[in-house]
Design a protein around this motif. Structure first.
Motif, PDB file in Angstrom:
ATOM      1  N   ALA A  86      20.953  22.151  36.135  1.00  0.00           N
ATOM      2  CA  ALA A  86      21.471  23.318  35.419  1.00  0.00           C
ATOM      3  C   ALA A  86      22.990  23.291  35.483  1.00  0.00           C
ATOM      4  O   ALA A  86      23.568  22.962  36.526  1.00  0.00           O
ATOM      5  N   PRO A  87      23.676  23.558  34.381  1.00  0.00           N
ATOM      6  CA  PRO A  87      25.133  23.536  34.412  1.00  0.00           C
ATOM      7  C   PRO A  87      25.685  24.735  35.201  1.00  0.00           C
ATOM      8  O   PRO A  87      24.966  25.700  35.469  1.00  0.00           O
ATOM      9  N   ALA A  88      26.945  24.623  35.559  1.00  0.00           N
ATOM     10  CA  ALA A  88      27.600  25.740  36.255  1.00  0.00           C
ATOM     11  C   ALA A  88      27.659  26.960  35.320  1.00  0.00           C
ATOM     12  O   ALA A  88      27.503  26.834  34.105  1.00  0.00           O
ATOM     13  N   ARG A  89      27.880  28.128  35.912  1.00  0.00           N
ATOM     14  CA  ARG A  89      27.933  29.361  35.130  1.00  0.00           C
ATOM     15  C   ARG A  89      29.080  29.342  34.124  1.00  0.00           C
ATOM     16  O   ARG A  89      28.979  29.858  33.023  1.00  0.00           O
ATOM     17  N   GLN A  90      30.179  28.714  34.564  1.00  0.00           N
ATOM     18  CA  GLN A  90      31.370  28.676  33.721  1.00  0.00           C
ATOM     19  C   GLN A  90      31.803  27.240  33.502  1.00  0.00           C
ATOM     20  O   GLN A  90      31.534  26.370  34.338  1.00  0.00           O
ATOM     21  N   SER A  91      32.499  27.000  32.408  1.00  0.00           N
ATOM     22  CA  SER A  91      33.018  25.653  32.165  1.00  0.00           C
ATOM     23  C   SER A  91      34.115  25.353  33.189  1.00  0.00           C
ATOM     24  O   SER A  91      34.671  26.259  33.808  1.00  0.00           O
ATOM     25  N   PHE A  92      34.415  24.075  33.312  1.00  0.00           N
ATOM     26  CA  PHE A  92      35.428  23.629  34.258  1.00  0.00           C
ATOM     27  C   PHE A  92      36.769  24.324  33.986  1.00  0.00           C
ATOM     28  O   PHE A  92      37.419  24.840  34.899  1.00  0.00           O
ATOM     29  N   LEU A  93      37.143  24.349  32.704  1.00  0.00           N
ATOM     30  CA  LEU A  93      38.437  24.939  32.349  1.00  0.00           C
ATOM     31  C   LEU A  93      38.484  26.423  32.707  1.00  0.00           C
ATOM     32  O   LEU A  93      39.486  26.928  33.225  1.00  0.00           O
ATOM     33  N   ASP A  94      37.366  27.124  32.462  1.00  0.00           N
ATOM     34  CA  ASP A  94      37.331  28.554  32.795  1.00  0.00           C
ATOM     35  C   ASP A  94      37.428  28.772  34.294  1.00  0.00           C
ATOM     36  O   ASP A  94      38.075  29.712  34.771  1.00  0.00           O
ATOM     37  N   GLN A  95      36.765  27.860  35.061  1.00  0.00           N
ATOM     38  CA  GLN A  95      36.830  27.992  36.525  1.00  0.00           C
ATOM     39  C   GLN A  95      38.257  27.815  37.017  1.00  0.00           C
ATOM     40  O   GLN A  95      38.731  28.542  37.885  1.00  0.00           O
ATOM     41  N   ILE A  96      38.962  26.813  36.469  1.00  0.00           N
ATOM     42  CA  ILE A  96      40.351  26.556  36.868  1.00  0.00           C
ATOM     43  C   ILE A  96      41.205  27.795  36.563  1.00  0.00           C
ATOM     44  O   ILE A  96      41.995  28.260  37.388  1.00  0.00           O
ATOM     45  N   LYS A  97      40.977  28.299  35.357  1.00  0.00           N
ATOM     46  CA  LYS A  97      41.779  29.451  34.923  1.00  0.00           C
ATOM     47  C   LYS A  97      41.570  30.631  35.878  1.00  0.00           C
ATOM     48  O   LYS A  97      42.520  31.285  36.315  1.00  0.00           O
ATOM     49  N   GLU A  98      40.308  30.831  36.256  1.00  0.00           N
ATOM     50  CA  GLU A  98      39.979  31.962  37.128  1.00  0.00           C
ATOM     51  C   GLU A  98      40.628  31.796  38.503  1.00  0.00           C
ATOM     52  O   GLU A  98      41.176  32.727  39.069  1.00  0.00           O
ATOM     53  N   ARG A  99      40.573  30.516  39.025  1.00  0.00           N
ATOM     54  CA  ARG A  99      41.162  30.260  40.336  1.00  0.00           C
ATOM     55  C   ARG A  99      42.668  30.513  40.306  1.00  0.00           C
ATOM     56  O   ARG A  99      43.226  31.083  41.236  1.00  0.00           O
ATOM     57  N   ARG A 100      43.311  30.038  39.248  1.00  0.00           N
ATOM     58  CA  ARG A 100      44.760  30.255  39.131  1.00  0.00           C
ATOM     59  C   ARG A 100      45.043  31.755  39.119  1.00  0.00           C
ATOM     60  O   ARG A 100      45.964  32.228  39.760  1.00  0.00           O
ATOM     61  N   HIS A 101      44.223  32.455  38.394  1.00  0.00           N
ATOM     62  CA  HIS A 101      44.385  33.896  38.266  1.00  0.00           C
ATOM     63  C   HIS A 101      44.239  34.569  39.636  1.00  0.00           C
ATOM     64  O   HIS A 101      45.056  35.400  40.030  1.00  0.00           O
TER      65      HIS A 101
END
Lengths: 222, 467
Positions: free
Chosen positions: B449-464
């Motif tokens: 099963a894929p992650a809940r969020q795409s890689f780019l969205d995860q990065i964005k969230e972490r930066r945030h």
């Protein structure tokens, strides 16, 4: 055009000069990158590999050649084998005192035991080297179930390249056999089984060289 | 994928015992190779030397081929040249007939398999006795080899026992692998001595002596090449080495990479026929030098592949080979090296699936003892396949679609955002057992099963979060 002509025509033109210098330069790199397998005592290195868990051959050390027949008799007795041995037709072996045994100079397809002498050995891989000749039938190393090999300790060279150098200095025999342990196969489920088509047991009688020191006696405690 | 390849892969993936059989042998081989490499600190430098020795030979092939021919002739050998597989087989069959051979023994040779020699001998009515234990098993089963070092790796001990019980003359108990090996020993013993001709391959052709080198652990090569009146060698022209000393450097690499040993039990240099007074050996010694596509490889950007020592390490480590085994590849050579060689031998249209059956994970290049850049060569075949228009329409369309999206980041992000929750709909506790349009994957294994969020969205969230 013959097949030969066609194949040569399809290859890049050979350089004007023979590539000997480049070939030699490649070999000059070898000493620096060999596996560190040979210690200062070549005989010890050879024996360690020969009788180690991978090759798993056996060996007996003898001080002189006169002890060879007794060592063969002891091996036959220990393995409950009969007195018949295929004995390599060399004068050095045939003239020993084989009383109690019935040696013959030929080899049968189901020969239980052969006794022959290695021309030399390589410490790096614990390989015994046989050179086919009127006195060394190749099949002596392949048909018997038990292969007993006589080796002079002074005839152990350190590396495979030393073997190549020895061979480069004399005419090639029909067969130059490097024997490294008894025959084996892993063809059924990767399980190692000895005695596939060649010998199942390899036993070396190592003549001379520095004999191992007797086991140290426990020191007297005052 | 072509239908024939798909059918072979499906057969392999649904075989109940194949994967176990493959893992038993290749797992063992991987562990032993790893131990041998770990015990050799300068292994990397030795691989460089192995590569350079083979490249040196390739660059001077005409010189070494001529030198080998000259020295082999001087030793009393007879040299024959074959442009193609058919020419090579014709030469061997003619030599067997000249020798009046009714029975020939054969020591395993990949070149022999490549040129179809077993079939050619049978077609000529010459009884062929395979002497390598695995080839003996394969011959009894009427099967094909599935690995270049362990041809019968696809057979379990139970299957071997059943076959030996039916087909051996004195099978005995067969209650252990030891007993099976002993039964094969009895079965082949007299056949070695009665053969009129012995046929072997060559691991090396030594240019400065004219000798050929064979390596075996069973001792079957020497029992094949010594008793008969005639010994015939079939060898590819790329097997040359300048001298015996050069062969030693390559033997160190070959044997460790194949079985993890330091040297095979029997390493033999055969030079000429028996000498006049020799106690044994063949009266005639023939060497058939075979091109079969090798000179073409020089001009088609595949010269790196001419370094191949046929050790099998790339097969043992390949994640695809370990799933589908050797038969699925459909050629003589399976695994990564087969994916590069089979298109040369059978043509790219026939073998087009093989370069595609690769994850490009690079393990094969990492373990190759002569540093053949296998993934690069495999990609080369994919490029050629694309240029020739062999790529399936669905693949080209999908790739175009992907390129269209990938070069438009906003669209790509929107796409992944929409796809993720859809994919997750099919998953139960982390795995999807079936997916639309992806039965090729989920037919044999689950899809994570894929992650809940795409890689780019995860990065964005972490930066945030950090900010």
């Amino acid at each position: 055009m013959t097949a030969r002509d066609d194949i040569f025509a399809a290859l890049p033109r050979a350089a004007g000069t023979a590539p000997h210098a480049e070939a030699a330069a490649l070999l000059a790199r070898v000493p620096a990158l060999r596996p560190a397998r040979v210690g200062p005592d070549q005989v010890a290195s050879f024996l360690e590999r020969l009788t180690g868990p991978v090759i798993a051959a056996t060996a007996t050390r003898l001080a002189t050649r006169a002890e060879i027949p007794a060592a063969v008799r002891a091996y036959l007795a220990a393995n409950t084998l009969g007195p018949q041995i295929a004995l390599q037709p060399t004068q050095a072996l045939q003239t020993l005192d084989w009383s109690g045994l019935t040696p013959h100079p030929t080899i049968a397809v189901d020969e239980p035991v052969s006794v022959c002498e290695a021309d030399y050995a390589v410490a790096e891989t614990a390989s015994l080297v046989f050179r086919s000749s009127p006195h060394m039938p190749t099949l002596f190393a392949f048909l018997p179930l038990h292969h007993i090999v006589v080796l002079e300790a002074a005839r152990i060279v350190p590396w495979l390249e030393d073997a190549a150098a020895l061979e480069a200095a004399r005419p090639a025999p029909r067969n130059l056999n490097f024997v490294t342990g008894a025959s084996g196969t892993t063809d059924i489920e990767g399980t190692l089984v000895r005695g596939a088509h060649g010998p199942a047991h390899l036993h070396v009688l190592l003549i001379g060289g520095q004999m191992p020191a007797p086991a140290p006696q426990p020191a007297n405690v005052p | 994928m072509t239908a024939a390849f798909t059918a072979r892969v499906s057969a392999a993936l649904t075989d109940p015992t194949l994967k176990t059989a493959i893992e038993r042998t290749t797992g063992n081989a991987r562990a032993k190779r790893a131990a041998a490499v770990a015990a050799w600190p300068s292994f990397e430098a030795a691989r460089d030397l192995g590569r350079d020795i083979k490249d040196h030979v390739t660059q001077n092939l005409a010189f070494y081929l001529a030198a080998f021919e000259r020295n082999a002739l001087a030793s009393g050998a007879q040299i024959h040249w074959a442009r193609t597989a058919d020419e090579a087989c014709d030469i061997v069959v003619r030599l067997c007939r000249q020798a009046g051979a009714t029975s020939v023994t054969r020591a395993k040779s990949m070149l022999g398999e490549e040129i179809g020699l077993p079939h050619a001998l049978e077609a000529a009515g010459i009884a062929r006795v395979e002497t390598d234990l695995a080839e003996h098993i394969v011959q009894l089963a009427g099967d094909r080899p599935s690995h270049i070092v362990w041809p019968a790796l696809h057979k379990t001990r139970e299957q071997v026992r059943e076959m030996f019980a039916c087909l051996h003359h004195e099978p005995g108990g067969l209650d252990s692998v030891e007993a099976m090996v002993a039964s094969a020993r009895r079965e082949l013993r007299q056949k070695f001595m009665r053969a009129d001709v012995g046929i072997s391959g060559a691991n090396f052709l030594v240019a400065d002596t004219g000798a050929i080198c064979t390596v075996t652990n069973e001792g079957n090569a020497e029992l094949t090449t010594t008793p008969p009146r005639v010994h015939i060698v079939t060898a590819g022209i790329e097997k040359l080495v300048p001298s015996t000393a050069h062969a030693m450097s390559l033997l160190r690499l070959l044997v460790r990479s194949a079985t993890g040993a330091e040297l095979t039990q029997y390493t033999t240099f055969h030079c000429g026929p028996k000498r006049a007074d020799d106690a044994d050996g063949p009266r005639e010694f023939h060497i058939v030098l075979v091109d079969n596509g090798r000179t073409r490889m020089l001009t088609e950007g595949l010269e790196d592949m001419l370094r191949c020592l046929r050790c099998g390490a790339c097969l043992n480590h390949c994640v695809v080979y370990r799933q589908i085994g050797g038969h699925a590849y459909g050629g003589t050579y399976p695994g990564p090296m087969g994916a590069v060689l089979t298109p040369v031998l059978d043509g790219l249209p026939t073998a087009q699936d093989l370069p595609r059956a690769c994850t490009l994970n690079g393990l094969c290049a990492e373990v190759c003892p002569v540093k053949i850049p296998l993934p690069t060569l495999i990609k080369g075949w994919r490029n050629k396949s694309w240029r020739l228009g062999l790529e399936p329409r669905a693949v080209t369309l999908a790739l175009r679609l992907w390129r269209f999206a990938a070069t438009r980041p906003a669209l790509y992000r929107l796409g992944t955002r929409l796809a993720l929750p859809v994919l997750r709909l099919f998953a139960r506790s982390g795995w999807a057992r079936a997916l639309p349009f992806a039965s090729g994957w989920t037919g044999q294994r689950d899809f994570p099963a894929p992650a809940r969020q795409s890689f780019l969205d995860q990065i964005k969230e972490r930066r945030h979060d950090r900010a």
